[in-house]
Write a protein that holds these residues in place. Structure first.
Motif: not given
Length: 145
Positions: A10, A13-14, A17, A19-21, A35, A37
């Motif tokens: 986490r 990823a932050e 940049g 985004k994790v889903f 971007k 993901f």
């Protein structure tokens, strides 16, 4: 990220940049409007999600294009590179160097499994890679040279 405790997907990823889903399908990476993901399968264990994240991170960092439109051999090449990256990202060599490992006993593998939050078989494979490499190139990173 200098210790195993700091290896948190986490946070990685932050900082990058990304985004994790979470979703019920197979883990994958994609770009939308330039971007990155990463979609992780929500039913996986924490260890499997960490491993999948590192695999998908390789695709984000190293690859371009949609695998759906690639030749099977090139797709296979990308997957091989992503798997190799995954083992080194989940259990970095410089961190293994600090542990001064000399064997692959079940106790050693379980220690790595716990330290790096990976599955037993994953830890065993990475440790085997590491030990094989260091037996072939002894003291590669040492200052004794």
């Amino acid at each position: 990220m200098t210790t195993p405790a700091l290896l948190d997907f986490r946070e990685i990823a932050e900082k990058l940049g990304i985004k994790v889903f979470y979703w019920p399908d197979t883990s994958q990476a994609l770009f939308a409007e330039n971007k990155p993901f990463i979609f992780l399968n929500e039913t996986l264990s924490q260890q499997q999600q960490w491993q999948d994240f590192c695999h998908e991170l390789a695709h984000v960092l190293l690859h371009t294009g949609d695998q759906f439109y690639m030749s099977p051999l090139f797709r296979e090449y990308q997957e091989h590179k992503a798997n190799n990256f995954m083992y080194h990202a989940c259990i970095p060599t410089f961190m293994l160097d600090e542990l001064q490992l000399n064997d692959s006993t079940p106790q050693t593998v379980m220690k790595l499994q716990e330290l790096f939050n990976v599955e037993y078989e994953f830890a065993l494979k990475r440790l085997t890679q590491y030990l094989n490499n260091h037996r072939l190139v002894p003291d590669w990173n040492s200052e004794k040279r």
